[in-house]
Motif scaffolding. Structure first.
Motif, PDB file in Angstrom:
ATOM      1  N   LYS A   1      12.892  17.044  12.624  1.00  0.00           N
ATOM      2  CA  LYS A   1      13.546  15.954  13.345  1.00  0.00           C
ATOM      3  C   LYS A   1      14.075  16.448  14.686  1.00  0.00           C
ATOM      4  O   LYS A   1      13.940  15.766  15.708  1.00  0.00           O
ATOM      5  N   ILE A   2      14.663  17.635  14.687  1.00  0.00           N
ATOM      6  CA  ILE A   2      15.183  18.205  15.938  1.00  0.00           C
ATOM      7  C   ILE A   2      14.033  18.428  16.921  1.00  0.00           C
ATOM      8  O   ILE A   2      14.125  18.094  18.098  1.00  0.00           O
ATOM      9  N   ARG A   3      12.945  18.949  16.423  1.00  0.00           N
ATOM     10  CA  ARG A   3      11.778  19.182  17.282  1.00  0.00           C
ATOM     11  C   ARG A   3      11.282  17.862  17.885  1.00  0.00           C
ATOM     12  O   ARG A   3      10.941  17.785  19.065  1.00  0.00           O
ATOM     13  N   CYS A   4      11.250  16.819  17.091  1.00  0.00           N
ATOM     14  CA  CYS A   4      10.811  15.498  17.541  1.00  0.00           C
ATOM     15  C   CYS A   4      11.732  14.976  18.650  1.00  0.00           C
ATOM     16  O   CYS A   4      11.253  14.457  19.669  1.00  0.00           O
ATOM     17  N   ILE A   5      13.028  15.133  18.471  1.00  0.00           N
ATOM     18  CA  ILE A   5      13.987  14.668  19.476  1.00  0.00           C
ATOM     19  C   ILE A   5      13.808  15.447  20.780  1.00  0.00           C
ATOM     20  O   ILE A   5      13.804  14.868  21.871  1.00  0.00           O
TER      21      ILE A   5
ATOM     22  N   PRO B   1      20.602  30.721  12.699  1.00  0.00           N
ATOM     23  CA  PRO B   1      19.560  30.503  13.706  1.00  0.00           C
ATOM     24  C   PRO B   1      18.247  30.001  13.115  1.00  0.00           C
ATOM     25  O   PRO B   1      17.561  29.193  13.744  1.00  0.00           O
ATOM     26  N   GLU B   2      17.912  30.436  11.897  1.00  0.00           N
ATOM     27  CA  GLU B   2      16.633  30.003  11.328  1.00  0.00           C
ATOM     28  C   GLU B   2      16.593  28.506  11.036  1.00  0.00           C
ATOM     29  O   GLU B   2      15.519  27.937  10.870  1.00  0.00           O
ATOM     30  N   ASN B   3      17.772  27.861  11.018  1.00  0.00           N
ATOM     31  CA  ASN B   3      17.797  26.413  10.830  1.00  0.00           C
ATOM     32  C   ASN B   3      17.554  25.660  12.133  1.00  0.00           C
ATOM     33  O   ASN B   3      17.333  24.468  12.121  1.00  0.00           O
ATOM     34  N   CYS B   4      17.660  26.358  13.255  1.00  0.00           N
ATOM     35  CA  CYS B   4      17.582  25.700  14.547  1.00  0.00           C
ATOM     36  C   CYS B   4      16.331  26.082  15.329  1.00  0.00           C
ATOM     37  O   CYS B   4      15.946  25.369  16.249  1.00  0.00           O
ATOM     38  N   CYS B   5      15.727  27.205  15.019  1.00  0.00           N
ATOM     39  CA  CYS B   5      14.624  27.701  15.837  1.00  0.00           C
ATOM     40  C   CYS B   5      13.361  27.794  15.014  1.00  0.00           C
ATOM     41  O   CYS B   5      13.392  28.305  13.887  1.00  0.00           O
TER      42      CYS B   5
END
Ligand code: SF4
Length: 87
Positions: free
Chosen positions: A51-55, A81-85
Motif C-alpha cells: 500500500k505504501i509503495r502504491c501511494i 526498517p524492513e517494514n518500510c523499505c
C-alpha cells in the motif's frame, strides 16, 4: 488498487507545510500522552508495504516536484526498517 481505508484526520506539523504526508502507520503506537488527543479512538496499525509503495508511485506521478516527505502518523518511526523499505 489496494483497499486500505485510512482512519482519522491527517495532522500536518507547521514545519512540514510543503511536505508530502506519507502515512506509513495509522494512529499512534503509544497513544498515552496525557496532553495529546490526536489519535484517541483510532486503533493503531501499520500499513502494508504494498500500500505504501502504491501511494508513493501515485504521488510521484501526480506531483513529480515533491522534495520532502513526512512519515506519519504518530510515532511512525517505531517501525523496523524492513517494514518500510523494499528488500
Ligand atoms: S502522537 Fe505523539 S504526543 Fe500524541 S500520543 Fe502519540 S507519541 Fe504522544
Amino acid at each position: 488498487m489496494l483497499l486500505d481505508h485510512a482512519q482519522g484526520m491527517v495532522f500536518r506539523p507547521p514545519s512540514e507545510a510543503n511536505s508530502f504526508i506519507l502515512r506509513i502507520t495509522l494512529g499512534c503506537s503509544h497513544n498515552a500522552c496525557t496532553f495529546c488527543a490526536m489519535y484517541r479512538g483510532i486503533q493503531f496499525r501499520t500499513r502494508p508495504l504494498e500500500k505504501i509503495r502504491c501511494i508513493v508511485e501515485n504521488a510521484a506521478q501526480r506531483s513529480p516536484d515533491i522534495r520532502r516527505v513526512f512519515l506519519g502518523d504518530g510515532y511512525a518511526l517505531m517501525l523496523p526498517p524492513e517494514n518500510c523499505c523494499p528488500s
